[in-house]
Design a protein around this motif. Structure first.
Motif, PDB file in Angstrom:
ATOM      1  N   THR A  38       0.837  -1.206   0.000  1.00  0.00           N
ATOM      2  CA  THR A  38       0.000   0.000   0.000  1.00  0.00           C
ATOM      3  C   THR A  38       0.867   1.250   0.000  1.00  0.00           C
ATOM      4  O   THR A  38       0.622   2.187  -0.763  1.00  0.00           O
ATOM      5  CB  THR A  38      -0.928  -0.003   1.233  1.00  0.00           C
ATOM      6  N   VAL A  39       1.878   1.270   0.854  1.00  0.00           N
ATOM      7  CA  VAL A  39       2.785   2.424   0.926  1.00  0.00           C
ATOM      8  C   VAL A  39       3.505   2.603  -0.406  1.00  0.00           C
ATOM      9  O   VAL A  39       3.628   3.725  -0.909  1.00  0.00           O
ATOM     10  CB  VAL A  39       3.787   2.251   2.091  1.00  0.00           C
ATOM     11  N   LEU A  40       3.954   1.506  -0.989  1.00  0.00           N
ATOM     12  CA  LEU A  40       4.657   1.588  -2.270  1.00  0.00           C
ATOM     13  C   LEU A  40       3.750   2.169  -3.348  1.00  0.00           C
ATOM     14  O   LEU A  40       4.163   3.067  -4.113  1.00  0.00           O
ATOM     15  CB  LEU A  40       5.148   0.196  -2.684  1.00  0.00           C
ATOM     16  N   LYS A  41       2.515   1.688  -3.414  1.00  0.00           N
ATOM     17  CA  LYS A  41       1.571   2.206  -4.412  1.00  0.00           C
ATOM     18  C   LYS A  41       1.264   3.677  -4.162  1.00  0.00           C
ATOM     19  O   LYS A  41       1.130   4.457  -5.111  1.00  0.00           O
ATOM     20  CB  LYS A  41       0.278   1.389  -4.406  1.00  0.00           C
ATOM     21  N   ALA A  42       1.149   4.069  -2.902  1.00  0.00           N
ATOM     22  CA  ALA A  42       0.871   5.472  -2.570  1.00  0.00           C
ATOM     23  C   ALA A  42       2.031   6.358  -3.011  1.00  0.00           C
ATOM     24  O   ALA A  42       1.819   7.437  -3.576  1.00  0.00           O
ATOM     25  CB  ALA A  42       0.607   5.624  -1.078  1.00  0.00           C
ATOM     26  N   LEU A  43       3.250   5.905  -2.757  1.00  0.00           N
ATOM     27  CA  LEU A  43       4.414   6.701  -3.154  1.00  0.00           C
ATOM     28  C   LEU A  43       4.539   6.785  -4.675  1.00  0.00           C
ATOM     29  O   LEU A  43       4.922   7.829  -5.210  1.00  0.00           O
ATOM     30  CB  LEU A  43       5.694   6.112  -2.538  1.00  0.00           C
ATOM     31  N   MET A  44       4.213   5.702  -5.356  1.00  0.00           N
ATOM     32  CA  MET A  44       4.310   5.702  -6.815  1.00  0.00           C
ATOM     33  C   MET A  44       3.217   6.556  -7.458  1.00  0.00           C
ATOM     34  O   MET A  44       3.391   7.052  -8.568  1.00  0.00           O
ATOM     35  CB  MET A  44       4.228   4.264  -7.347  1.00  0.00           C
ATOM     36  N   ASN A  45       2.114   6.734  -6.752  1.00  0.00           N
ATOM     37  CA  ASN A  45       0.985   7.503  -7.300  1.00  0.00           C
ATOM     38  C   ASN A  45       0.761   8.800  -6.540  1.00  0.00           C
ATOM     39  O   ASN A  45      -0.362   9.261  -6.397  1.00  0.00           O
ATOM     40  CB  ASN A  45      -0.283   6.638  -7.265  1.00  0.00           C
ATOM     41  N   ARG A  46       1.840   9.395  -6.070  1.00  0.00           N
ATOM     42  CA  ARG A  46       1.776  10.625  -5.277  1.00  0.00           C
ATOM     43  C   ARG A  46       1.018  11.731  -6.003  1.00  0.00           C
ATOM     44  O   ARG A  46       0.249  12.477  -5.399  1.00  0.00           O
ATOM     45  CB  ARG A  46       3.196  11.094  -4.948  1.00  0.00           C
ATOM     46  N   GLU A  47       1.181  11.819  -7.308  1.00  0.00           N
ATOM     47  CA  GLU A  47       0.542  12.897  -8.062  1.00  0.00           C
ATOM     48  C   GLU A  47      -0.980  12.764  -8.108  1.00  0.00           C
ATOM     49  O   GLU A  47      -1.687  13.732  -8.373  1.00  0.00           O
ATOM     50  CB  GLU A  47       1.101  12.969  -9.491  1.00  0.00           C
ATOM     51  N   LYS A  48      -1.510  11.576  -7.806  1.00  0.00           N
ATOM     52  CA  LYS A  48      -2.959  11.373  -7.810  1.00  0.00           C
ATOM     53  C   LYS A  48      -3.620  11.828  -6.506  1.00  0.00           C
ATOM     54  O   LYS A  48      -4.829  11.976  -6.448  1.00  0.00           O
ATOM     55  CB  LYS A  48      -3.282   9.901  -8.076  1.00  0.00           C
ATOM     56  N   PHE A  49      -2.812  12.023  -5.463  1.00  0.00           N
ATOM     57  CA  PHE A  49      -3.356  12.486  -4.194  1.00  0.00           C
ATOM     58  C   PHE A  49      -3.598  13.988  -4.252  1.00  0.00           C
ATOM     59  O   PHE A  49      -2.733  14.756  -4.669  1.00  0.00           O
ATOM     60  CB  PHE A  49      -2.393  12.158  -3.041  1.00  0.00           C
ATOM     61  N   LYS A  50      -4.793  14.389  -3.847  1.00  0.00           N
ATOM     62  CA  LYS A  50      -5.148  15.811  -3.844  1.00  0.00           C
ATOM     63  C   LYS A  50      -4.869  16.372  -2.455  1.00  0.00           C
ATOM     64  O   LYS A  50      -5.429  15.906  -1.461  1.00  0.00           O
ATOM     65  CB  LYS A  50      -6.619  15.983  -4.199  1.00  0.00           C
ATOM     66  N   THR A  51      -4.012  17.379  -2.383  1.00  0.00           N
ATOM     67  CA  THR A  51      -3.657  18.009  -1.116  1.00  0.00           C
ATOM     68  C   THR A  51      -4.905  18.588  -0.473  1.00  0.00           C
ATOM     69  O   THR A  51      -5.727  19.206  -1.138  1.00  0.00           O
ATOM     70  CB  THR A  51      -2.608  19.120  -1.343  1.00  0.00           C
ATOM     71  N   GLY A  52      -5.028  18.363   0.831  1.00  0.00           N
ATOM     72  CA  GLY A  52      -6.186  18.875   1.562  1.00  0.00           C
ATOM     73  C   GLY A  52      -7.249  17.809   1.767  1.00  0.00           C
ATOM     74  O   GLY A  52      -8.182  18.013   2.539  1.00  0.00           O
ATOM     75  N   THR A  53      -7.129  16.665   1.071  1.00  0.00           N
ATOM     76  CA  THR A  53      -8.099  15.596   1.288  1.00  0.00           C
ATOM     77  C   THR A  53      -7.558  14.645   2.361  1.00  0.00           C
ATOM     78  O   THR A  53      -6.425  14.772   2.808  1.00  0.00           O
ATOM     79  CB  THR A  53      -8.375  14.813  -0.016  1.00  0.00           C
ATOM     80  N   ASN A  54      -8.344  13.681   2.731  1.00  0.00           N
ATOM     81  CA  ASN A  54      -8.012  12.764   3.813  1.00  0.00           C
ATOM     82  C   ASN A  54      -7.019  11.704   3.320  1.00  0.00           C
ATOM     83  O   ASN A  54      -7.383  10.775   2.609  1.00  0.00           O
ATOM     84  CB  ASN A  54      -9.283  12.117   4.340  1.00  0.00           C
ATOM     85  N   LEU A  55      -5.761  11.848   3.721  1.00  0.00           N
ATOM     86  CA  LEU A  55      -4.699  10.940   3.306  1.00  0.00           C
ATOM     87  C   LEU A  55      -4.942   9.533   3.845  1.00  0.00           C
ATOM     88  O   LEU A  55      -4.737   8.549   3.137  1.00  0.00           O
ATOM     89  CB  LEU A  55      -3.335  11.451   3.784  1.00  0.00           C
ATOM     90  N   LYS A  56      -5.403   9.442   5.071  1.00  0.00           N
ATOM     91  CA  LYS A  56      -5.635   8.142   5.689  1.00  0.00           C
ATOM     92  C   LYS A  56      -6.711   7.370   4.919  1.00  0.00           C
ATOM     93  O   LYS A  56      -6.562   6.170   4.648  1.00  0.00           O
ATOM     94  CB  LYS A  56      -6.062   8.349   7.142  1.00  0.00           C
ATOM     95  N   ALA A  57      -7.769   8.029   4.552  1.00  0.00           N
ATOM     96  CA  ALA A  57      -8.843   7.391   3.791  1.00  0.00           C
ATOM     97  C   ALA A  57      -8.340   6.945   2.419  1.00  0.00           C
ATOM     98  O   ALA A  57      -8.696   5.869   1.927  1.00  0.00           O
ATOM     99  CB  ALA A  57     -10.023   8.349   3.631  1.00  0.00           C
ATOM    100  N   TRP A  58      -7.489   7.762   1.804  1.00  0.00           N
ATOM    101  CA  TRP A  58      -6.913   7.428   0.511  1.00  0.00           C
ATOM    102  C   TRP A  58      -6.062   6.159   0.630  1.00  0.00           C
ATOM    103  O   TRP A  58      -6.144   5.251  -0.199  1.00  0.00           O
ATOM    104  CB  TRP A  58      -6.080   8.617   0.005  1.00  0.00           C
ATOM    105  N   LEU A  59      -5.280   6.073   1.694  1.00  0.00           N
ATOM    106  CA  LEU A  59      -4.444   4.899   1.917  1.00  0.00           C
ATOM    107  C   LEU A  59      -5.295   3.655   2.208  1.00  0.00           C
ATOM    108  O   LEU A  59      -4.988   2.559   1.734  1.00  0.00           O
ATOM    109  CB  LEU A  59      -3.461   5.147   3.069  1.00  0.00           C
ATOM    110  N   TYR A  60      -6.356   3.820   2.996  1.00  0.00           N
ATOM    111  CA  TYR A  60      -7.246   2.693   3.271  1.00  0.00           C
ATOM    112  C   TYR A  60      -7.869   2.164   1.970  1.00  0.00           C
ATOM    113  O   TYR A  60      -8.005   0.967   1.782  1.00  0.00           O
ATOM    114  CB  TYR A  60      -8.359   3.085   4.242  1.00  0.00           C
ATOM    115  N   THR A  61      -8.241   3.071   1.095  1.00  0.00           N
ATOM    116  CA  THR A  61      -8.824   2.674  -0.188  1.00  0.00           C
ATOM    117  C   THR A  61      -7.815   1.896  -1.024  1.00  0.00           C
ATOM    118  O   THR A  61      -8.144   0.862  -1.603  1.00  0.00           O
ATOM    119  CB  THR A  61      -9.321   3.916  -0.965  1.00  0.00           C
ATOM    120  N   ILE A  62      -6.591   2.394  -1.075  1.00  0.00           N
ATOM    121  CA  ILE A  62      -5.536   1.686  -1.815  1.00  0.00           C
ATOM    122  C   ILE A  62      -5.334   0.295  -1.216  1.00  0.00           C
ATOM    123  O   ILE A  62      -5.239  -0.700  -1.946  1.00  0.00           O
ATOM    124  CB  ILE A  62      -4.214   2.482  -1.792  1.00  0.00           C
ATOM    125  N   MET A  63      -5.290   0.224   0.113  1.00  0.00           N
ATOM    126  CA  MET A  63      -5.063  -1.050   0.783  1.00  0.00           C
ATOM    127  C   MET A  63      -6.205  -2.029   0.521  1.00  0.00           C
ATOM    128  O   MET A  63      -5.976  -3.194   0.199  1.00  0.00           O
ATOM    129  CB  MET A  63      -4.887  -0.845   2.284  1.00  0.00           C
TER     130      MET A  63
END
Length: 171
Positions: A38-63
């Motif tokens: 999950t961490v690896l995918k999050a780091l590889m797709n950093r540009e898809k994360f929108k600043t100001g949104t819930n990072l934890k929820a984004w990571l849970y979704t990826i996981m």
């Protein structure tokens, strides 16, 4: 947010993913692997994360999606049919293999005879349904109510089932 800042935030939040990963996998090692993936995918797709949104929820979704994808891969792999019993036929000469179609011919003759034995008012809607017409289309073409169509098809099936009961297989 820079790549280093993003990486640091991800590493801090990743600790809170472990209990959820364990609930999904029910295995400590698999949970660690899932968090790491999950961490690896999050780091590889950093540009898809929108600043100001819930990072934890984004990571849970990826996981969760990673877990589901891995689970689907495993179940597909383990549900292969064992064809080893058919390997003996692989190198046989096809000239020696014959099929007896006599039984199928007798069965089809009996089915056709049973259908021909239906009254015209039951046979016509039944055959129209059999070839793919919907109830509403049959009702329109025959200019009868849809309830009558359903009833006639039901009666035709019942009569065919009774006529062809010699072919019923005991389950």
């Amino acid at each position: 947010m820079t790549a280093i800042e993003f990486s640091n935030v991800i590493q801090r939040v990743a600790q809170s993913l472990r209990p959820v990963a364990f609930n999904l996998t029910r295995d400590t090692d698999d949970a660690k692997d899932l968090v790491q993936e999950t961490v690896l995918k999050a780091l590889m797709n950093r540009e898809k994360f929108k600043t100001g949104t819930n990072l934890k929820a984004w990571l849970y979704t990826i996981m969760r999606n990673t877990f589901i994808n891995n689970y689907n891969k495993i179940t597909k792999r383990s549900s292969n049919i064992d064809s080893s019993e058919y390997l003996q036929y692989l190198n046989t000469d096809e000239n020696y293999i014959t099929q007896n179609k006599g039984t199928a011919t007798f069965v089809m003759n009996d089915i056709n005879k049973a259908i021909a034995g239906l009254s015209e008012e039951h046979r016509t809607p039944f055959m129209m349904y059999y070839i793919g017409f919907k109830y509403t289309e049959i009702a329109e073409k025959l200019q009868i109510p849809i309830g009558t169509v359903k009833n006639r098809i039901h009666i035709a099936r019942k009569e065919l089932k009774q006529t062809l009961k010699v072919y019923k297989q005991d389950a």
